[in-house]
Motif scaffolding. Structure first.
Motif, PDB file in Angstrom:
ATOM      1  N   LYS A   1     -33.405  40.043 -60.436  1.00  0.00           N
ATOM      2  CA  LYS A   1     -34.804  39.907 -60.860  1.00  0.00           C
ATOM      3  C   LYS A   1     -35.114  38.461 -61.257  1.00  0.00           C
ATOM      4  O   LYS A   1     -34.339  37.835 -61.987  1.00  0.00           O
ATOM      5  CB  LYS A   1     -35.085  40.818 -62.057  1.00  0.00           C
ATOM      6  N   GLY A   2     -36.225  37.969 -60.781  1.00  0.00           N
ATOM      7  CA  GLY A   2     -36.713  36.664 -61.230  1.00  0.00           C
ATOM      8  C   GLY A   2     -35.899  35.488 -60.734  1.00  0.00           C
ATOM      9  O   GLY A   2     -34.941  35.625 -59.970  1.00  0.00           O
ATOM     10  N   ASP A   3     -36.294  34.299 -61.192  1.00  0.00           N
ATOM     11  CA  ASP A   3     -35.582  33.076 -60.813  1.00  0.00           C
ATOM     12  C   ASP A   3     -34.208  33.066 -61.474  1.00  0.00           C
ATOM     13  O   ASP A   3     -34.051  33.480 -62.629  1.00  0.00           O
ATOM     14  CB  ASP A   3     -36.368  31.842 -61.260  1.00  0.00           C
ATOM     15  N   ASN A   4     -33.215  32.547 -60.743  1.00  0.00           N
ATOM     16  CA  ASN A   4     -31.856  32.515 -61.276  1.00  0.00           C
ATOM     17  C   ASN A   4     -31.039  31.465 -60.542  1.00  0.00           C
ATOM     18  O   ASN A   4     -31.409  31.010 -59.455  1.00  0.00           O
ATOM     19  CB  ASN A   4     -31.197  33.896 -61.138  1.00  0.00           C
ATOM     20  N   GLN A   5     -29.877  31.122 -61.115  1.00  0.00           N
ATOM     21  CA  GLN A   5     -29.041  30.062 -60.561  1.00  0.00           C
ATOM     22  C   GLN A   5     -28.312  30.465 -59.289  1.00  0.00           C
ATOM     23  O   GLN A   5     -27.732  29.616 -58.605  1.00  0.00           O
ATOM     24  CB  GLN A   5     -28.032  29.563 -61.604  1.00  0.00           C
ATOM     25  N   LEU A   6     -28.311  31.764 -58.950  1.00  0.00           N
ATOM     26  CA  LEU A   6     -27.608  32.210 -57.749  1.00  0.00           C
ATOM     27  C   LEU A   6     -28.538  32.343 -56.546  1.00  0.00           C
ATOM     28  O   LEU A   6     -28.071  32.640 -55.434  1.00  0.00           O
ATOM     29  CB  LEU A   6     -26.926  33.568 -58.013  1.00  0.00           C
ATOM     30  N   GLU A   7     -29.807  32.145 -56.751  1.00  0.00           N
ATOM     31  CA  GLU A   7     -30.765  32.288 -55.660  1.00  0.00           C
ATOM     32  C   GLU A   7     -30.478  31.251 -54.567  1.00  0.00           C
ATOM     33  O   GLU A   7     -30.373  30.043 -54.834  1.00  0.00           O
ATOM     34  CB  GLU A   7     -32.196  32.097 -56.182  1.00  0.00           C
ATOM     35  N   GLY A   8     -30.294  31.738 -53.341  1.00  0.00           N
ATOM     36  CA  GLY A   8     -30.005  30.848 -52.223  1.00  0.00           C
ATOM     37  C   GLY A   8     -28.555  30.400 -52.141  1.00  0.00           C
ATOM     38  O   GLY A   8     -28.192  29.612 -51.261  1.00  0.00           O
ATOM     39  N   ASP A   9     -27.701  30.903 -53.033  1.00  0.00           N
ATOM     40  CA  ASP A   9     -26.278  30.538 -53.025  1.00  0.00           C
ATOM     41  C   ASP A   9     -25.564  31.354 -51.951  1.00  0.00           C
ATOM     42  O   ASP A   9     -25.595  32.589 -51.977  1.00  0.00           O
ATOM     43  CB  ASP A   9     -25.676  30.817 -54.411  1.00  0.00           C
ATOM     44  N   SER A  10     -24.900  30.683 -51.007  1.00  0.00           N
ATOM     45  CA  SER A  10     -24.252  31.380 -49.887  1.00  0.00           C
ATOM     46  C   SER A  10     -23.107  32.278 -50.357  1.00  0.00           C
ATOM     47  O   SER A  10     -22.832  33.324 -49.749  1.00  0.00           O
ATOM     48  CB  SER A  10     -23.727  30.363 -48.862  1.00  0.00           C
ATOM     49  N   ILE A  11     -22.434  31.889 -51.439  1.00  0.00           N
ATOM     50  CA  ILE A  11     -21.324  32.711 -51.955  1.00  0.00           C
ATOM     51  C   ILE A  11     -21.868  34.026 -52.503  1.00  0.00           C
ATOM     52  O   ILE A  11     -21.313  35.113 -52.242  1.00  0.00           O
ATOM     53  CB  ILE A  11     -20.557  31.936 -53.053  1.00  0.00           C
ATOM     54  N   TYR A  12     -22.985  33.934 -53.228  1.00  0.00           N
ATOM     55  CA  TYR A  12     -23.624  35.162 -53.715  1.00  0.00           C
ATOM     56  C   TYR A  12     -24.144  35.998 -52.549  1.00  0.00           C
ATOM     57  O   TYR A  12     -23.968  37.228 -52.536  1.00  0.00           O
ATOM     58  CB  TYR A  12     -24.780  34.818 -54.660  1.00  0.00           C
ATOM     59  N   ASP A  13     -24.754  35.361 -51.571  1.00  0.00           N
ATOM     60  CA  ASP A  13     -25.310  36.083 -50.422  1.00  0.00           C
ATOM     61  C   ASP A  13     -24.218  36.853 -49.683  1.00  0.00           C
ATOM     62  O   ASP A  13     -24.424  38.002 -49.276  1.00  0.00           O
ATOM     63  CB  ASP A  13     -26.013  35.111 -49.462  1.00  0.00           C
ATOM     64  N   ASP A  14     -23.043  36.225 -49.530  1.00  0.00           N
ATOM     65  CA  ASP A  14     -21.921  36.901 -48.844  1.00  0.00           C
ATOM     66  C   ASP A  14     -21.457  38.120 -49.651  1.00  0.00           C
ATOM     67  O   ASP A  14     -21.189  39.187 -49.081  1.00  0.00           O
ATOM     68  CB  ASP A  14     -20.756  35.929 -48.663  1.00  0.00           C
ATOM     69  N   ALA A  15     -21.349  37.953 -50.978  1.00  0.00           N
ATOM     70  CA  ALA A  15     -20.911  39.062 -51.822  1.00  0.00           C
ATOM     71  C   ALA A  15     -21.908  40.205 -51.782  1.00  0.00           C
ATOM     72  O   ALA A  15     -21.528  41.386 -51.698  1.00  0.00           O
ATOM     73  CB  ALA A  15     -20.711  38.580 -53.257  1.00  0.00           C
ATOM     74  N   LYS A  16     -23.204  39.874 -51.832  1.00  0.00           N
ATOM     75  CA  LYS A  16     -24.255  40.895 -51.789  1.00  0.00           C
ATOM     76  C   LYS A  16     -24.212  41.638 -50.458  1.00  0.00           C
ATOM     77  O   LYS A  16     -24.358  42.877 -50.406  1.00  0.00           O
ATOM     78  CB  LYS A  16     -25.621  40.218 -51.970  1.00  0.00           C
ATOM     79  N   GLU A  17     -23.977  40.915 -49.370  1.00  0.00           N
ATOM     80  CA  GLU A  17     -23.900  41.541 -48.043  1.00  0.00           C
ATOM     81  C   GLU A  17     -22.724  42.511 -47.974  1.00  0.00           C
ATOM     82  O   GLU A  17     -22.847  43.621 -47.451  1.00  0.00           O
ATOM     83  CB  GLU A  17     -23.759  40.439 -46.993  1.00  0.00           C
ATOM     84  N   GLU A  18     -21.581  42.106 -48.517  1.00  0.00           N
ATOM     85  CA  GLU A  18     -20.404  42.978 -48.516  1.00  0.00           C
ATOM     86  C   GLU A  18     -20.637  44.213 -49.390  1.00  0.00           C
ATOM     87  O   GLU A  18     -20.247  45.331 -49.026  1.00  0.00           O
ATOM     88  CB  GLU A  18     -19.177  42.205 -49.004  1.00  0.00           C
ATOM     89  N   MET A  19     -21.283  44.025 -50.518  1.00  0.00           N
ATOM     90  CA  MET A  19     -21.574  45.148 -51.408  1.00  0.00           C
ATOM     91  C   MET A  19     -22.532  46.130 -50.741  1.00  0.00           C
ATOM     92  O   MET A  19     -22.370  47.356 -50.852  1.00  0.00           O
ATOM     93  CB  MET A  19     -22.185  44.621 -52.711  1.00  0.00           C
ATOM     94  N   ASP A  20     -23.534  45.616 -50.028  1.00  0.00           N
ATOM     95  CA  ASP A  20     -24.472  46.478 -49.298  1.00  0.00           C
ATOM     96  C   ASP A  20     -23.736  47.278 -48.228  1.00  0.00           C
ATOM     97  O   ASP A  20     -24.005  48.476 -48.038  1.00  0.00           O
ATOM     98  CB  ASP A  20     -25.578  45.634 -48.648  1.00  0.00           C
ATOM     99  N   LEU A  21     -22.790  46.613 -47.541  1.00  0.00           N
ATOM    100  CA  LEU A  21     -22.011  47.283 -46.496  1.00  0.00           C
ATOM    101  C   LEU A  21     -21.178  48.420 -47.087  1.00  0.00           C
ATOM    102  O   LEU A  21     -21.133  49.531 -46.545  1.00  0.00           O
ATOM    103  CB  LEU A  21     -21.109  46.269 -45.788  1.00  0.00           C
TER     104      LEU A  21
END
Length: 525
Positions: free
Chosen positions: A212-232
Motif C-alpha cells: 500500500k502507498g509509496d514505499n522504498q521497494l517500489e520498482g525494485d527488481s529484487i522485490y518484483d522477482d520475490a512477488k512474482e515467485e510468491m504469486d506463482l
C-alpha cells in the motif's frame, strides 16, 4: 484445583524440540526465542527467572570448549499468554539416540535448515522420526542474511527429499548482501530487513497483495522477482491445510536469520497460532491417557549426571502426560511398583534451575535422582497401572575396552562409569572370562565425551583401547555354552546380566549361525 483450571493451564502449553544438522543455527534460534521470553539479554546468555543471573546455554564444559551441543537442554518461558517448553537437542549424529528419545517427549518439532546447504543427512534422519510419530513439523530456513540456495530449490527439497508438503508462510526478498525483507502472505505484509535499526518494520499489503502507498521497494527488481515467485506459489502450490499440518503431512515454511534476529519473532507468533497443545498418550494397557485426566502420569526420557558440578547430582527429566504435579506428591514407579515422594523437583533454564511447586501436562520437570529411575520409566498416581511405550534405543556399533589409569582411584572410576552409563548414551558390557569393562556407543564422539567427563567430573583418568566396530547379538541364556565364545565372537554381559556376543564382522556371525543353527541371536536391547 478444578478441572476447568487444569484444562486452561494445559491449553496454554506448547512443548517442542528443535532439530537440525550441526551448524544450521539451532542454538542461535533457541537463544533468540528465549530473548522474546525475557530470559536472555543477549545471544549466548541465559537468565534465571528469580535470581536475574545470566549463564551460558551450553552448560557442559566440553560443549563450551568444542562449540557443540552434546546434550538435550530444556528451557521454559512465557510468551503471549503461553507457557513454552523448548527442548534443544544435540545436532551431532553421534548423539542422535538422545535426540530420538527427546522427540518422544514433545508435541511438535521445529526443523532448522541452513539455507545455503539445504537438507543434510542428520536432518533427514531426525525428520523421519518425527514423521513416524506423526507430530507437526514447522520449518525455519535459516541464515537468510548469507548468500544461499534459491528459495524455490529449498522448498522443492522438502517435498522431494523428505516427502512432506511444503506451504511457504513467507518468502525472502533477496538474500545475503541484497536481502531486503520478507513477503509475508500469512500476515498480509512485508517485513523489512533493516540491520542496526531497532524493532520490526512492516509495510501492509492491499487486497491484491501489493504494498500500500509509496514505499522504498517500489520498482525494485529484487522485490518484483520475490512477488512474482510468491504469486506463482499461491496459484500453483499447495493449499494451506491445518489437518495435514496436525498430522505431520504438511510443514509451514518460514524464512529468516537467527543470527540477525530477523523473521524469528514472526515465526514464533505463527507457530503459537498453529502448534498443538499437549495431546493424548497411549499406554501398553491399551488406554489413551488424556492430558486433562485428573490423575498424574509421566515418563522419564532422559537422565543427566552432574548438571550442577558443585553438587554432583543426577536429574531425571520427566514429560508430564496427564494431570498436575504438586510438590510432595506420592507417585508409583511402574517398573518396581514402589511409591516415591516427589519433594525436590526443578524446572529448567539451561544450566540454571528453580524449584517448582506445580506443573501440568506438557511441562518438563526434573527429579533429583539417587538411583531410583531409568530411562523409559513411567510414574503415576492412582491404583490403575500405567505403562507408556518403550523409548527407542540403538544397538551400539563401536566398542572400547576401558580401565582406570590409577588403580588407587577405583571407587571414583566405578562411580563415574555407573552414573554415565545410566544416562543412556553409552552402554556397558563385562566380559565373561576376565570381568573386563567394555563400552559400546553409536559414535566415536560419545567416547571422547565419556573420557572428558570421567576426568573432569569424577577425577578419574581412564585408559581406552579401541576394539573397532562389532556386531552385538543377544543370546537366550538357556542356549548359551561359554565354549561358543572365541576371539571372533567375544562373550559379554550387559547391565541386566543378559549374555550377548560381540561379533568381529558379518562373516563371523554367519559362521556362528552355521555352526549353531538352533541358537537364536537377536539385536535387542
Amino acid at each position: 484445583m478444578s478441572d476447568k483450571k487444569l484444562n486452561e493451564d494445559v491449553s496454554k502449553r506448547r512443548t517442542f524440540a528443535i532439530i537440525s544438522h550441526p551448524d544450521a543455527g539451532k542454538t542461535t534460534i533457541t537463544e533468540q526465542l528465549l530473548l522474546f521470553g525475557g530470559i536472555v539479554r543477549e545471544a549466548g546468555t541465559v537468565k534465571a527467572r528469580k535470581s536475574g543471573n545470566f549463564a551460558k546455554s551450553d552448560w557442559m564444559e566440553i560443549e563450551q570448549k568444542r562449540g557443540i551441543s552434546v546434550t538435550s537442554s530444556v528451557m521454559q518461558f512465557d510468551y503471549e499468554g503461553k507457557r513454552i517448553n523448548i527442548l534443544d537437542t544435540p545436532g551431532h549424529e553421534d548423539f542422535s539416540e538422545d535426540t530420538y528419545r527427546t522427540l518422544m517427549a514433545v508435541d511438535s518439532a521445529v526443523m532448522v535448515i541452513d539455507a545455503a546447504k539445504g537438507i543434510e543427512p542428520q536432518t533427514k534422519k531426525l525428520f523421519q522420526i518425527c514423521k513416524m510419530r506423526g507430530i507437526p513439523i514447522f520449518t525455519f530456513m535459516n541464515k537468510l542474511d548469507r548468500d544461499g540456495r534459491e528459495p524455490m530449490e529449498l522448498v522443492s527439497q522438502l517435498e522431494d527429499v523428505l516427502g512432506i508438503e511444503a506451504y511457504p508462510m513467507n518468502w525472502p526478498i533477496g538474500s545475503g548482501r541484497i536481502l531486503k525483507g520478507l513477503y509475508d502472505r500469512h500476515n498480509h505484509r512485508v517485513e523489512l530487513f533493516e540491520p542496526g535499526v531497532e524493532g520490526r518494520h512492516f509495510l501492509p499489503l492491499d487486497d491484491e497483495g501489493n504494498i500500500k502507498g509509496d514505499n522504498q521497494l517500489e520498482g525494485d527488481s529484487i522485490y518484483d522477482d520475490a512477488k512474482e515467485e510468491m504469486d506463482l506459489i499461491s496459484e500453483a502450490g499447495n493449499e494451506f491445510d491445518p489437518d495435514k499440518i496436525a498430522n505431520g503431512d504438511q510443514t509451514p515454511v518460514f524464512f529468516g536469520s537467527a543470527l540477525a534476529n530477523f523473521g524469528v519473532q514472526t515465526f514464533l507468533d505463527a507457530y503459537l497460532e498453529m502448534a498443538p497443545a499437549p495431546g493424548q498418550h497411549q499406554t501398553l494397557q491399551d488406554k489413551e491417557i488424556q492430558p486433562i485426566d485428573e490423575k498424574f502420569s509421566g515418563f522419564v526420557f532422559k537422565i543427566q549426571a552432574n548438571m550442577n558440578p558443585h553438587h554432583r547430582d543426577r536429574i531425571a527429566f520427566v514429560r508430564i502426560c496427564s494431570g498436575r504435579f504438586e510438590k510432595g506428591m506420592d507417585v508409583t514407579l511402574d517398573r518396581t511398583k514402589r511409591d516415591i515422594r516427589l519433594s525436590n523437583v526443578t524446572e529448567f533454564m539451561a544450566n540454571t534451575r528453580e524449584n517448582v511447586k506445580t506443573a501440568v501436562a506438557g511441562d518438563i520437570i526434573g527429579l533429583y535422582d539417587t538411583g531410583n529411575f531409568q530411562i523409559g520409566d513411567t510414574i503415576y498416581t492412582g491404583k490403575d497401572e500405567v505403562t507408556f511405550e518403550k523409548l527407542p534405543q540403538f544397538t551400539p556399533e563401536l566398542f572400547m575396552r576401558v580401565s582406570a589409569k590409577n588403580v588407587m582411584k577405583q571407587k571414583s572410576f566405578h562411580k563415574g562409569i555407573k552414573q554415565l552409563v545410566q544416562e543412556g548414551a553409552i552402554q556397558l558390557y563385562t566380559t565373561y572370562s576376565t570381568g573386563q569393562y567394555i563400552l559400546g556407543a553409536v559414535g566415536q564422539l560419545q567416547f571422547e565425551v565419556f573420557k572428558f567427563r570421567m576426568q573432569n567430573e569424577y577425577n578419574s583418568d581412564v585408559l581406552m583401547e579401541p576394539m573397532g566396530s562389532k556386531i552385538a547379538r543377544w543370546i537366550d541364556p538357556e542356549q548359551l555354552d561359554e565354549k561358543m565364545s572365541s576371539s571372533r565372537n567375544i562373550l559379554v554381559r550387559d547391565t541386566n546380566d543378559d549374555p550377548l556376543f560381540l561379533f568381529e564382522n558379518q562373516f563371523a556371525e554367519r559362521w556362528f549361525k552355521g555352526k549353531y543353527p538352533d541358537v537364536k541371536l537377536t539385536a535387542k536391547l
